[in-house]
Design a protein around this motif. Structure first.
Motif, short mmCIF file in Angstrom:
data_model
loop_
_atom_site.label_atom_id
_atom_site.label_comp_id
_atom_site.label_asym_id
_atom_site.label_seq_id
_atom_site.Cartn_x
_atom_site.Cartn_y
_atom_site.Cartn_z
N LEU A 4 -75.20 56.17 -27.57
CA LEU A 4 -76.37 55.52 -28.14
C LEU A 4 -76.45 54.05 -27.73
O LEU A 4 -77.54 53.52 -27.46
CB LEU A 4 -76.34 55.63 -29.66
CG LEU A 4 -76.71 56.99 -30.26
CD1 LEU A 4 -76.61 56.96 -31.78
CD2 LEU A 4 -78.13 57.39 -29.85
N LEU A 5 -75.30 53.39 -27.68
CA LEU A 5 -75.29 51.99 -27.25
C LEU A 5 -75.72 51.87 -25.78
O LEU A 5 -76.49 50.96 -25.42
CB LEU A 5 -73.90 51.40 -27.45
CG LEU A 5 -73.47 51.20 -28.91
CD1 LEU A 5 -72.03 50.70 -28.98
CD2 LEU A 5 -74.41 50.22 -29.62
N TRP A 6 -75.23 52.77 -24.94
CA TRP A 6 -75.66 52.76 -23.54
C TRP A 6 -77.16 53.04 -23.43
O TRP A 6 -77.84 52.52 -22.54
CB TRP A 6 -74.88 53.81 -22.74
CG TRP A 6 -73.52 53.37 -22.31
CD1 TRP A 6 -72.33 53.83 -22.75
CD2 TRP A 6 -73.22 52.36 -21.33
NE1 TRP A 6 -71.29 53.18 -22.13
CE2 TRP A 6 -71.81 52.26 -21.24
CE3 TRP A 6 -73.99 51.52 -20.54
CZ2 TRP A 6 -71.17 51.39 -20.39
CZ3 TRP A 6 -73.34 50.63 -19.68
CH2 TRP A 6 -71.96 50.57 -19.61
N ALA A 7 -77.70 53.87 -24.34
CA ALA A 7 -79.12 54.21 -24.28
C ALA A 7 -80.02 53.01 -24.55
O ALA A 7 -81.19 53.00 -24.14
CB ALA A 7 -79.43 55.33 -25.28
N LEU A 8 -79.49 51.99 -25.22
CA LEU A 8 -80.29 50.81 -25.50
C LEU A 8 -80.68 50.06 -24.23
O LEU A 8 -81.73 49.41 -24.19
CB LEU A 8 -79.53 49.87 -26.45
CG LEU A 8 -79.26 50.40 -27.86
CD1 LEU A 8 -78.44 49.39 -28.65
CD2 LEU A 8 -80.57 50.71 -28.57
N LEU A 9 -79.87 50.15 -23.20
CA LEU A 9 -80.17 49.43 -21.95
C LEU A 9 -81.42 49.98 -21.27
O LEU A 9 -82.35 49.20 -20.98
CB LEU A 9 -78.95 49.49 -21.02
CG LEU A 9 -77.69 48.76 -21.52
CD1 LEU A 9 -76.55 48.93 -20.52
CD2 LEU A 9 -77.99 47.29 -21.75
N HIS B 215 -73.89 66.57 -20.41
CA HIS B 215 -74.28 67.82 -21.10
C HIS B 215 -75.62 68.33 -20.59
O HIS B 215 -76.44 68.84 -21.37
CB HIS B 215 -74.35 67.58 -22.61
CG HIS B 215 -73.13 66.95 -23.20
ND1 HIS B 215 -71.97 67.65 -23.44
CD2 HIS B 215 -72.87 65.67 -23.58
CE1 HIS B 215 -71.06 66.84 -23.96
NE2 HIS B 215 -71.59 65.63 -24.05
N LEU B 216 -75.86 68.25 -19.31
CA LEU B 216 -77.13 68.66 -18.74
C LEU B 216 -77.07 70.03 -18.07
O LEU B 216 -77.95 70.39 -17.29
CB LEU B 216 -77.64 67.62 -17.73
CG LEU B 216 -78.02 66.27 -18.35
CD1 LEU B 216 -78.53 65.33 -17.28
CD2 LEU B 216 -79.05 66.44 -19.45
N ARG B 217 -76.03 70.81 -18.35
CA ARG B 217 -75.98 72.21 -17.92
C ARG B 217 -76.55 73.03 -19.07
O ARG B 217 -75.87 73.39 -20.03
CB ARG B 217 -74.54 72.63 -17.64
CG ARG B 217 -74.38 74.08 -17.19
CD ARG B 217 -74.84 74.27 -15.77
NE ARG B 217 -74.63 75.65 -15.32
CZ ARG B 217 -74.96 76.10 -14.13
NH1 ARG B 217 -75.51 75.28 -13.24
NH2 ARG B 217 -74.74 77.35 -13.80
N VAL C 53 -83.51 58.48 -17.87
CA VAL C 53 -82.13 58.06 -18.15
C VAL C 53 -81.93 57.88 -19.65
O VAL C 53 -80.91 58.30 -20.22
CB VAL C 53 -81.81 56.75 -17.40
CG1 VAL C 53 -80.45 56.20 -17.83
CG2 VAL C 53 -81.84 56.99 -15.89
N PHE C 54 -82.91 57.28 -20.32
CA PHE C 54 -82.82 57.11 -21.77
C PHE C 54 -82.76 58.48 -22.46
O PHE C 54 -81.94 58.69 -23.37
CB PHE C 54 -84.02 56.32 -22.28
CG PHE C 54 -84.11 56.24 -23.78
CD1 PHE C 54 -83.21 55.45 -24.50
CD2 PHE C 54 -85.08 56.94 -24.48
CE1 PHE C 54 -83.28 55.38 -25.88
CE2 PHE C 54 -85.16 56.88 -25.85
CZ PHE C 54 -84.25 56.09 -26.56
N TRP C 55 -83.60 59.43 -22.03
CA TRP C 55 -83.59 60.77 -22.60
C TRP C 55 -82.23 61.43 -22.42
O TRP C 55 -81.69 62.05 -23.35
CB TRP C 55 -84.67 61.62 -21.94
CG TRP C 55 -84.63 63.06 -22.34
CD1 TRP C 55 -85.26 63.64 -23.39
CD2 TRP C 55 -83.89 64.11 -21.70
NE1 TRP C 55 -84.96 64.98 -23.45
CE2 TRP C 55 -84.13 65.30 -22.43
CE3 TRP C 55 -83.06 64.17 -20.57
CZ2 TRP C 55 -83.56 66.53 -22.07
CZ3 TRP C 55 -82.48 65.38 -20.21
CH2 TRP C 55 -82.73 66.54 -20.95
N ALA C 56 -81.64 61.31 -21.23
CA ALA C 56 -80.34 61.93 -20.96
C ALA C 56 -79.24 61.35 -21.84
O ALA C 56 -78.38 62.08 -22.35
CB ALA C 56 -79.99 61.77 -19.48
#
Length: 448
Positions: free
Chosen positions: A206-211, A76-78, A244-247
């Motif tokens: 959100l789970l991926w963002a924890l990494l 969702h970065l457009r 990456v965490f922000w995205a």
């Protein structure tokens, strides 16, 4: 038997509300006030340019620039330039808020409950009362009620800039109170954004963002080990991991500014020594280093650019302005920020003082608290963000909300400046008549 033996002991001193704080905190706040002055001026200048452009014959080019989409569709970065400013650049501002909160709680004056209770309670009162005022004005209008959180915010950059310009002789306790109040207010606004304005949450993201968050926190705490040679700056590794965490947070449905706060909290406020290394007095953590280096980027670029893309409301001439001023959304925001902030902050401070049976610091008067409470009604940056989240960009109610924010912030700034300018003259006269004694170490006796 001497007569002194029969004299009753002196009563214990009552606790002090809004004390002067530590000397180190006073010096830090004074330095911050000087830095935020330019940022506040740039913020106002960017907003004025946007308003003039949006109401000029070239308004179409402003809208086209704001709505120009750039970026890539994955994650969702457009996004439009306006969205990049509110979701991306403003994350830098909230990163600074996170750093400030972390520092205050860990090594600042907020780590002591007796100093934290008043500004924390005042911030809560400065959020609850304006929200209730707005709801009272807009009762019976469901479409308008969704903007209840707009008048709850305080613009730390704008308010601190006004205080820095007119408050050169005001007591340090008053400056610390405003800064702490605004920081806690921002924390409450962050919680509101996270809990109220986040929708369509995707738990997998959100789970991926924890990494990347775990990797970021680990790198920040092992800074001395990783960057021991001094050849690699800390941001070179932390920036891409944080991005990456922000995205991932942005893709999860939570407003991306929350990522900035979380990253700020993850940065250590104090650097722990490695094995075999002494813990020196200048062993500061990355929080202070980042705060020092990134504040110009936040105050000089991120916040003014956000204000430029968010403040461009098309009033529509005199008729449009009249319609906006008659809107209950506008009236509710003005009443909430101007009246609600003064009543909420001053009233809560007075109530806490009475409940704790304490006394206002001898260097202050209640009119000083009223003046700072008025500056708390400057709700520019965060209020604009909440208005867009509440009503959407370019909507009629959204434009009315922005008119209310502009008008309320102007009135609050003028009212607070009028009160504190008079008080500043008073304290300047006292300073001339009563010089401050310094010891050989250069620290005023009042802080020892």
């Amino acid at each position: 038997m001497s007569s002194t033996e029969h004299q009753p002991p002196d009563p214990p001193a009552r606790p002090t509300t809004l004390g002067r704080g530590s000397y180190a905190e006073t010096l830090r706040v004074a330095d911050l006030l000087r830095k935020e002055t330019i940022g506040g001026m740039l913020l106002v200048a960017a907003a004025v340019v946007a308003i003039v452009w949006a109401n000029s014959p070239f308004a179409g080019s402003y809208v086209a620039l704001r709505d120009l989409e750039v970026g890539y569709e994955p994650w969702h970065l457009r996004l439009s330039l306006g969205a990049w400013a509110s979701d991306g650049l403003l994350a830098i501002f909230f990163f600074m808020v996170g750093l400030e909160l972390k520092r205050e709680v860990m090594i600042g004056d907020l780590r002591r409950w007796d100093r934290a209770v008043v500004p924390v309670a005042a911030a809560v009162g400065g959020v609850v009362v304006p929200a209730l005022v707005y709801v009272a004005v807009n009762q019976g209008s469901p479409d308008a009620l969704v903007g209840w959180a707009v008048p709850t915010a305080t613009d730390i950059a704008f308010a601190v800039a006004v205080l820095a310009i007119i408050g050169s002789h005001l007591p340090p306790a008053l400056r610390i109170f405003l800064l702490t109040l605004a920081v806690v207010d921002d924390l409450i606004a962050i919680l509101i954004i996270a809990l109220v304005y986040s929708s369509g949450i995707e738990p997998q993201m959100l789970l991926w963002a924890l990494l990347p968050l775990a990797a970021y926190a680990l790198l920040a705490r092992r800074r001395r080990l990783i960057f021991r040679s001094g050849q690699l700056p800390a941001w070179l590794l932390l920036l891409p991991v944080g991005a990456v965490f922000w995205a991932l947070v942005h893709a999860s449905g939570i407003h991306a500014t929350i990522a900035g706060v979380v990253l700020g909290f993850a940065v250590p406020a104090r650097l722990r020594p490695e094995a075999g290394e002494p813990d020196g007095p200048d062993d500061h953590g990355l929080a202070e280093i980042f705060e020092h280096r990134l504040r110009p980027l936040s105050a000089g670029l991120a916040v003014p650019v956000f204000a430029f893309f968010s403040a461009g409301v098309t009033v529509g001439g005199w008729d449009g302005l009249t319609t906006a001023l008659a809107s209950t959304v506008t009236l509710g925001i003005v009443a909430g920020l101007v009246v609600g902030k003064i009543v909420g902050i001053t009233g809560t401070t007075y109530l806490v003082t009475r409940l704790t049976r304490s006394e206002l610091d001898p260097s202050l008067r209640w009119i000083d608290v009223v003046g700072v409470s008025a500056l708390g009604g400057i709700g520019f940056t965060v209020s604009l963000l909440v208005a867009e989240l509440s009503f959407g960009a370019g909507t009629e109610l959204g434009d009315h909300a922005k008119v209310g924010i502009f008008l309320a912030s102007l009135v609050a700034a003028l009212l607070g400046a009028a009160v504190l300018t008079a008080r500043n003259r008073h304290y300047a006269q006292l300073a001339e008549a009563d010089s401050v004694d310094l010891d050989a170490d250069g620290i005023p006796d009042a802080y020892q």
